[in-house]
Design a protein around this motif. Structure first.
Motif, mmCIF file in Angstrom:
data_model
loop_
_atom_site.group_PDB
_atom_site.id
_atom_site.type_symbol
_atom_site.label_atom_id
_atom_site.label_comp_id
_atom_site.label_asym_id
_atom_site.label_seq_id
_atom_site.Cartn_x
_atom_site.Cartn_y
_atom_site.Cartn_z
ATOM 1 N N ILE A 1 0.841 -1.202 0.000
ATOM 2 C CA ILE A 1 0.000 0.000 0.000
ATOM 3 C C ILE A 1 0.872 1.246 0.000
ATOM 4 O O ILE A 1 0.621 2.200 -0.735
ATOM 5 N N ALA B 1 -6.105 6.005 0.254
ATOM 6 C CA ALA B 1 -5.845 5.023 -0.803
ATOM 7 C C ALA B 1 -7.116 4.727 -1.596
ATOM 8 O O ALA B 1 -7.076 4.634 -2.826
ATOM 9 N N LEU C 1 -5.077 -0.899 -5.257
ATOM 10 C CA LEU C 1 -5.105 -0.304 -3.913
ATOM 11 C C LEU C 1 -6.398 -0.656 -3.187
ATOM 12 O O LEU C 1 -6.385 -0.933 -1.988
#
Length: 103
Positions: free
Chosen positions: A14, A45, A53
């Protein structure tokens, strides 16, 4: 809760994708120990709309059990970023203005 190696793997991916997509840098270790920070980073995100993501965020929510907030957090008020962005009008001294808020 998943093992630390699985969680760190997800956090690292991430972090890397956020860096590539939005040019934002996150603190992986702090995300691991502070669930509020992890939730805020996941919101950032998800706001990108990047499909990988989104998948990683869903897996991390499950791995770190981020959806199950303790009762005291539900009534805590605004999120971490909202609290940091909030102005402190009663602070007049320069050092007091920047404590607890973004510059």
């Amino acid at each position: 809760m998943e093992s630390d190696s699985v969680i760190y793997g997800l956090l690292g991916r991430i972090h890397l994708l956020l860096r590539r997509v939005t040019n934002r840098i996150t603190d992986v270790e702090y995300m691991r120990v502070n669930k509020d920070y992890a939730r805020e980073v996941l919101q950032l995100a998800l706001a990108t709309g990047h499909p990988e993501l989104a998948e990683l965020c869903a897996r991390l929510r499950t791995a770190m059990e981020l959806d199950e907030a303790p009762p005291e957090l539900e009534v805590a008020g605004p999120g971490l970023l909202d609290r940091l962005r909030a102005a402190r009008p009663k602070a007049t001294h320069p050092t007091e203005r920047y404590v607890g808020s973004l510059r």
